[in-house]
Each structure stands twice: as C-alpha cells, then as structure tokens.
Design an enzyme around this catalytic site. Sequence first.
Site, mmCIF file in Angstrom:
data_model
loop_
_atom_site.group_PDB
_atom_site.id
_atom_site.type_symbol
_atom_site.label_atom_id
_atom_site.label_comp_id
_atom_site.label_asym_id
_atom_site.label_seq_id
_atom_site.Cartn_x
_atom_site.Cartn_y
_atom_site.Cartn_z
ATOM 1 C CG HIS A 388 -1.556 1.315 1.512
ATOM 2 N ND1 HIS A 388 -2.640 1.770 0.796
ATOM 3 C CD2 HIS A 388 -1.268 2.287 2.414
ATOM 4 C CE1 HIS A 388 -2.995 2.968 1.250
ATOM 5 N NE2 HIS A 388 -2.177 3.307 2.232
ATOM 6 C CG HIS A 393 0.880 6.705 0.701
ATOM 7 N ND1 HIS A 393 0.082 7.804 0.899
ATOM 8 C CD2 HIS A 393 0.313 5.692 1.413
ATOM 9 C CE1 HIS A 393 -0.926 7.481 1.706
ATOM 10 N NE2 HIS A 393 -0.813 6.205 2.019
ATOM 11 C CD GLU A 433 -4.442 6.649 2.923
ATOM 12 O OE1 GLU A 433 -4.603 5.843 1.989
ATOM 13 O OE2 GLU A 433 -3.465 6.607 3.686
ATOM 14 C CB SER A 452 -2.656 0.402 -3.055
ATOM 15 O OG SER A 452 -3.389 0.960 -1.978
#
Length: 560
Positions: A388, A393, A433, A452
Amino acid sequence: MAVAAAQKNREMFAIKKSYSIENGYPSRRRSLVDDARFETLVVKQTKQSVLEEARARANDSGLDSDFIQDDVLLGTNDKSPTVEDGTQQDETKNGHLADADIGDDANKDDDYTLTEEEVILQNAASESPEAEQVIQQAALLLRMRDGMGSLARILKTIDNYKGTVVHLETRPSQVTGIQFDALVKVSMTRVNLLQLIRSLRQSTAFAGVNLVSENNVSSKTPWFPRHASDLDNCNHLMTKYEPELDMNHPGFADKEYRERRKQIAEVAFAYKYNDPIPFITYTEAENGTWMRVFNTVLDLMPKHACAEYKAAFGKLQAADIFVPHRIPQLDHVSNFLRTHTGFTLRPAAGLLTARDFLASLAFRVFQSTQYVRHANSPFHTPEPDCIHELLGHIPLLADPSFAQFSQEIGLASLGASDAEIEKLSTVYWFTVEFGLCKENQQLKAYGAALLSSIGELLHALSDKPELRPFEPASTSIQPYQDQEYQPIYYVAESFEDAKEKFRRWVSGMSRPFEVRFNPHTERVEVLDSVDKLETLIWQLNTEMLHLTNAVKKLKSSQFE
C-alpha cells in the site's frame, strides 16, 4: 528547561501503551480518521482521570495546608496575610480580599475544583521543596462583580503573597452581572500562586478566577517535534501485531506469518534518526504477492491514474526501483524521493497515531511499514502494509506539488487541538487516501487507497458513489466509511487548487502561532518573535531578488 517541561506536560496525559482489542480498541478500526477519534476519546478519559485524582488529592490535603513560607502557615486560620493592611490577623482566612467578600460557605471545606492548568502547576510544585519556590510567570483573568473597587484589594493580596504585578489591564465586561474583567500578569513562587488563586476564587467579589497561562507548564500548546530527530518520540502505534489480536485478520491462524510480522516490526521499533534504513530480505511468497498487485496496478494505471502518478511511476521504473519481481527496499525508495522532492522514509512498525503520523509529514518524512499483507489476501489488507505504501503513496510523494500539499497538512497538525487533528485526519482521508481529481474533464485517482485497491478504484470511478467538490471545511467533518466502499468522494480541480483551499481553511484554525520548516536545519521554527520574522523576510527578499534577476535574464535572451 522549557522543552523538558513541555515534554513532561504532554506525557502527563499521553497514552503509554499501544492500543489493542483488550485495551478497548475495536479491531475493525484501522483508518487514520477513526484512530484519531479513538485517540481523542482515550486521551480525554486519561486526562479526566488525572484531573480527578489531582482534585481529590487537593481536597484531601486542603491544597495549601502543607505550605509554609517565612514561618507563616499559608492557607490556614493562623497568620494569613490580609488585604486591608498587609498584616497577619487571626480573624481573616486564606488572604481573602475582605471579610465582607466571603460568602456564607467560605468557611466550609468545599471542593476545590482545579483547572487543568492548576493541576499541572500543582504537580510541578510538588516535585520537591525547591520546585515549590520556583518563580512562576502567570496570567490571571478576574471577573469582578463589584467594579474597580476590588482592584486595589487584588493588588494588595498579590503583594501579601509576595508576588509582583508585571502587567495589568481592565475592560468593561460584556457578561451580565459582571462590571469589569481584569487581566493581571504576576511573578511569584508556584506555591504562593496556588494559594493566591484559591484565595481569590473563594471570594464572592469575583464571578470567575482563571489561570490563563503560565510559563513552561502550559498544556494548551502541546509538545510537538521541532527537529527531525524528535520523530524518534513519534512512533506510538494504534494497533500492534494485528494478526495476533484480530481473528478476522487473514494471518490470524498463520503462526509463521505472525512471527514474521513481529520480526519486521521489531526492526522498526529499533530504528533511530540518522540510522540507515534496514534491508528486509523478502521471501519468495512475499515477492509473489507484490508481483500480483504490481501487475494489476500496471494494467489499470494508464486509464485511471492521474498524470502526476503515472509520470512518477515511470521514473521509479526507470530507476529500477519499481520492478514486478522484487519488493523495493525502503532505503532505495527514500534516496529516490530525496533527490526529487526532499521527502524521506522512516520505517514504522504499524499504524501510527494520527498526531504522530501527521507530524512526520511536516518534516517531509513518510513513515512506512515494511511487512507484507498475507498471501491469501493480495488485493486487500486490513491495515497499511508496504505494498500500500509503495504503490499507493510513493509515486505522488515524488511529485513536487503533491509533496508540498502533504507537508502542509503535517505542518498544520503541529500544536493543533485534538478536535483539529480529527479534522486534519479526515481531510487526509478524503484526499491523500481517497482523493479524485479532474484531468481533461475526466476523473482520475490520486488517493493511495484507491491506487492500491483495485475494487475501490473501480467503484470510485463508476456512477455509484456521490462526487462532491473538495472544500476543506465540509470535507473535514464528513463521516467516512471503513467497512465498505466509500459512498462519497471529493474531487479536486487540481493539486494547486486543493492546496490553496487548504491554506485558507488552515488559517482559521485556533492555533495561536505559525510554523515553517527550515530544510537546511531539518527544524520546524515557530514564528513567534519579530527577530524570526525579520530573518525570514530577509531570506524571502533574497530569493525574490534571484527570481527577478532570472526573469530579466530570460527576457533579455529572447530578444537576442
């Protein structure tokens, strides 16, 4: 000394253990927003417990009965200073302003309700006899019922408690039944300050006596990291070794996986500032899980990811960091980010508290896990894992505009109240997010949780959810969904538009100071003095001079 005191005050109400199911932390709660809310609740409960315990001690001891100075027992019926003449008279008690000021219940052993500031002050004074006599700077806000006639008696009482008035101002009160408000800044020993507050509070001449602020013992401006090395103290986990605690976790019944997670977490716990990021030798199964997710993202990215994400992803591939057969090492990724946006990585053992995680962003540090989700659930993880972090990110942290936005969220969190941390966490949730943006009139994803998570990505870009324009004020209070796909997503016109709206919103926060990050010293500077502001203005003027010269040279070269 000030830093030590502030650190101690933070620790007074801090949670000393990682949250877990047995400590009341529901296993389903793993989002940054819910963690922030849960953290706020537990901190409030802990703070209330500390305050109630301190108040009970104050009531049991009478607060002042053990304090003796110059052979005068303060706060008892014997030899207390009075207002009228500064002498010690048996018929007056506790240095009251005047006998007429004392209500009928003043002689009773009523509860003395300490404020949070007074509890901190009392704890500081009780450390040792020397601590009692430390000279304290403090500000008292007095709401006077009887007009300015009480002012002379207030000053006399301060003098009787061997205090010095540093500053005094009054104003007509806007509260019904109160004639004037007085702000009195005093300098006196801690023990006498506590006695003074109690004496004034027991008088009916005042509708309120509040300790507004005190030097080095205030909890209203909480401790926050000032240097990147302080992040060593910002690694409190919301959950710990989740596979051992949650029977719904994919790895709950896998003893080998649980042990592997524990080993990797211990590596992060041992990490300190300036240490090289430890390499993790990933297993064939772990690399296989990475490959499945990586190839799926690679297929969906051209159509659904924003341009900035795709550009950075390509650079990571060109640098041989993003390859399908091998999980990237955090050290290699950190070095890549440093050269592109100044961001670096720091290993984390799990999901951090919201305040600690956001604080790291202020220093352009992203705290990243190194463990891998369970092989039985390659496209879903109940908590952040390195897949993730890396695929969600990292690409956008390599984009200058997005990196700046992330850092501004972090800077806004430093010294923020618990309620504001919740709002900042919610903004982070719906942007970093789960954020969407417009690109050539089409929706694209830039949120890490979308990029993701294949199912969430396709859901977000379908016609099922509600899409709203990104406005921090409304976004920050929007309830979120952590059990199913989001019913609402926020769409930014662009990163620059999102940053501008965010800056305007943050300017209205209650924090009474501004901060900036100095990249040369890796230090956050609080802009609380004229000297600091003048230095910053000088630096900005120098930068503007260079920029102006560059523009002139470019224009002149166009005409040659």
